[in-house]
Design a protein around this motif. Structure first.
Motif, PDB file in Angstrom:
ATOM      1  N   TYR A 185       0.823  -0.721  -0.293  1.00 30.15           N
ATOM      2  CA  TYR A 185       0.291  -0.020  -0.038  1.00 30.15           C
ATOM      3  C   TYR A 185       1.023   1.744   0.037  1.00 30.15           C
ATOM      4  CZ  TYR A 185      -4.080  -2.946   0.816  1.00 30.15           C
ATOM      5  OH  TYR A 185      -4.803  -3.806   0.735  1.00 30.15           O
ATOM      6  N   PRO A 186       0.879   1.873  -1.536  1.00 33.33           N
ATOM      7  CA  PRO A 186       1.684   3.310  -1.321  1.00 33.33           C
ATOM      8  C   PRO A 186       1.373   4.048  -0.079  1.00 33.33           C
ATOM      9  CG  PRO A 186       1.168   2.903  -3.271  1.00 33.33           C
ATOM     10  CD  PRO A 186       0.110   1.824  -1.859  1.00 33.33           C
ATOM     11  N   THR A 187       1.944   5.337   0.438  1.00 28.16           N
ATOM     12  CA  THR A 187       1.769   5.915   0.973  1.00 28.16           C
ATOM     13  C   THR A 187       0.989   6.871   1.210  1.00 28.16           C
ATOM     14  OG1 THR A 187       4.597   6.298   1.335  1.00 28.16           O
ATOM     15  CG2 THR A 187       2.882   8.029   2.272  1.00 28.16           C
ATOM     16  N   PRO A 188      -0.309   6.895   2.068  1.00 33.67           N
ATOM     17  CA  PRO A 188      -1.304   7.867   2.156  1.00 33.67           C
ATOM     18  C   PRO A 188      -0.875   9.013   2.170  1.00 33.67           C
ATOM     19  CG  PRO A 188      -1.271   6.596   3.754  1.00 33.67           C
ATOM     20  CD  PRO A 188       0.034   5.899   3.645  1.00 33.67           C
ATOM     21  N   LEU A 189      -1.905  10.085   2.191  1.00 32.99           N
ATOM     22  CA  LEU A 189      -1.447  11.357   1.858  1.00 32.99           C
ATOM     23  C   LEU A 189      -1.826  12.158   3.172  1.00 32.99           C
ATOM     24  CD1 LEU A 189       0.157  13.825   0.016  1.00 32.99           C
ATOM     25  CD2 LEU A 189      -1.990  13.738  -1.049  1.00 32.99           C
ATOM     26  N   TYR A 190      -1.966  12.875   4.303  1.00 33.22           N
ATOM     27  CA  TYR A 190      -2.495  13.306   4.951  1.00 33.22           C
ATOM     28  C   TYR A 190      -2.112  14.824   4.929  1.00 33.22           C
ATOM     29  CZ  TYR A 190      -1.206   8.607   6.758  1.00 33.22           C
ATOM     30  OH  TYR A 190      -1.605   7.454   7.992  1.00 33.22           O
ATOM     31  N   PHE A 191      -4.124  15.545   5.741  1.00 35.24           N
ATOM     32  CA  PHE A 191      -4.388  17.456   5.551  1.00 35.24           C
ATOM     33  C   PHE A 191      -4.224  16.957   7.245  1.00 35.24           C
ATOM     34  CE2 PHE A 191      -3.578  17.031   0.765  1.00 35.24           C
ATOM     35  CZ  PHE A 191      -3.532  17.836   0.468  1.00 35.24           C
ATOM     36  N   GLU A 192      -2.990  17.516   7.930  1.00 34.00           N
ATOM     37  CA  GLU A 192      -3.495  17.439   9.414  1.00 34.00           C
ATOM     38  C   GLU A 192      -4.189  19.113   9.597  1.00 34.00           C
ATOM     39  OE1 GLU A 192      -0.280  14.532   9.297  1.00 34.00           O
ATOM     40  OE2 GLU A 192      -1.794  15.486  11.203  1.00 34.00           O
ATOM     41  N   SER A 193      -4.899  18.827  10.580  1.00 31.23           N
ATOM     42  CA  SER A 193      -6.163  20.067  11.238  1.00 31.23           C
ATOM     43  C   SER A 193      -5.570  21.370  11.462  1.00 31.23           C
ATOM     44  CB  SER A 193      -6.614  19.505  12.047  1.00 31.23           C
ATOM     45  OG  SER A 193      -5.950  19.139  13.645  1.00 31.23           O
ATOM     46  N   VAL A 225      -7.216  12.194   5.752  1.00 32.68           N
ATOM     47  CA  VAL A 225      -6.256  11.112   5.285  1.00 32.68           C
ATOM     48  C   VAL A 225      -7.093  10.197   3.474  1.00 32.68           C
ATOM     49  CG1 VAL A 225      -5.295   8.449   5.409  1.00 32.68           C
ATOM     50  CG2 VAL A 225      -5.784  10.621   7.723  1.00 32.68           C
ATOM     51  N   PHE A 226      -6.073  10.627   3.092  1.00 30.41           N
ATOM     52  CA  PHE A 226      -6.273  10.253   1.224  1.00 30.41           C
ATOM     53  C   PHE A 226      -4.664   8.774   0.992  1.00 30.41           C
ATOM     54  CE2 PHE A 226      -7.127  14.630   2.090  1.00 30.41           C
ATOM     55  CZ  PHE A 226      -8.925  14.434   1.408  1.00 30.41           C
ATOM     56  N   PRO A 227      -5.791   7.322   1.378  1.00 33.01           N
ATOM     57  CA  PRO A 227      -5.051   6.345   0.816  1.00 33.01           C
ATOM     58  C   PRO A 227      -4.586   5.781  -1.040  1.00 33.01           C
ATOM     59  CG  PRO A 227      -6.653   5.734   2.120  1.00 33.01           C
ATOM     60  CD  PRO A 227      -6.883   6.924   1.853  1.00 33.01           C
ATOM     61  N   THR A 228      -3.590   5.457  -1.097  1.00 34.25           N
ATOM     62  CA  THR A 228      -3.501   4.851  -2.875  1.00 34.25           C
ATOM     63  C   THR A 228      -4.024   3.449  -2.433  1.00 34.25           C
ATOM     64  OG1 THR A 228      -2.075   7.196  -3.408  1.00 34.25           O
ATOM     65  CG2 THR A 228      -2.363   5.351  -4.395  1.00 34.25           C
TER      66      THR A 228
END
Length: 248
Positions: free
Chosen positions: A75-83, A121-124
């Motif tokens: 599973y590739p690296t998820p993309l995180y947008f912190e609050s 959180v946006f997984p790929t």
């Protein structure tokens, strides 16, 4: 790139569910769906690069963390947008077939204007052969054998693996102090099918949002765990969807 109508639908969908206020063969099939009679195309296909095996890196206002592996799929690296303010809730959103986290990440800054306490959180999905597309390798949460027999020929192992990965993302948020009942699970098309599987989990979540999707493993009970009996579910579907047909 997502068109304005698609953006509006997604934005309104989150607005409906995000009551998580601060508590204190020709062309390969990807996730292209029509929303309605206006023939506006809702496409989540992105040219952005998926994550990889990277060390912690800061990219503008989001972070990438080390890739995780569940069973045999990487599973590739998820993309995180912190609050933007104190973190009290999280949204985990799964993209459609052939897309990556980058195809949906632009929604986070818009939504955080009204929901600054929410982390996104946006997984790929892993890259795998997709039978429907002649075995072509592309990002996919599970294999799809046929659109005509979505419910008859299902990749049960792939679906269950995707659910385990999703549960690991939820558990990671819980480990950071966010109760699972403050985590909204969302997804588009194939990603929406994975999101609906979360209703079977022993972890209670805030809500589940499915866009242009279907209910996977519909003949396998229970569809909803005891913990999620009262979990709100919102499903949005275009009446002119040519990929996943709308059913009453």
């Amino acid at each position: 790139m997502l068109n304005p109508l698609a953006c509006t639908v997604c934005h309104l969908s989150f607005a409906c569910l995000l009551t998580i206020r601060p508590s204190g063969a020709s062309k390969p099939l990807a996730a292209h769906h029509r929303l309605g009679s206006a023939n506006k195309v809702f496409s989540s296909t992105s040219r952005g690069k998926s994550g990889g095996n990277r060390r912690l890196t800061v990219v503008h206002n989001h972070t990438r963390v080390k890739a995780m592996q569940t069973q045999s799929w990487q599973y590739p690296t998820p993309l995180y947008f912190e609050s933007k303010t104190k973190h009290t809730a999280t949204v985990i959103l799964h993209h459609g077939l052939g897309d990556t986290a980058n195809g949906w990440s632009s929604f986070a800054p818009m939504l955080q204007m009204k929901l600054p306490h929410v982390k996104f959180v946006f997984p790929t999905a892993p890259t795998r052969p997709i039978t429907l597309n002649g075995g072509m390798r592309m990002t996919g949460w599970f294999d799809i054998l046929s659109l005509d027999k979505l419910k008859m020929q299902e990749d049960k192992a792939g679906l269950e693996d995707a659910l385990r990965n999703l549960e690991s993302l939820v558990q990671a948020e819980v480990a950071h102090g966010i109760p699972s009942k403050r985590i909204l699970i969302a997804g588009f098309s194939q990603g929406g099918a994975v999101s609906l599987l979360m209703l079977r989990s022993h972890m209670q979540v805030a809500a589940v949002l499915g866009m242009s999707t279907w209910l996977p493993l519909a003949d396998e009970q229970p569809l909803i765990s005891a913990e999620n009996q009262n979990t709100p579910v919102l499903m949005c579907h275009g009446n002119a969807d040519q990929v996943v047909s709308k059913q009453e």
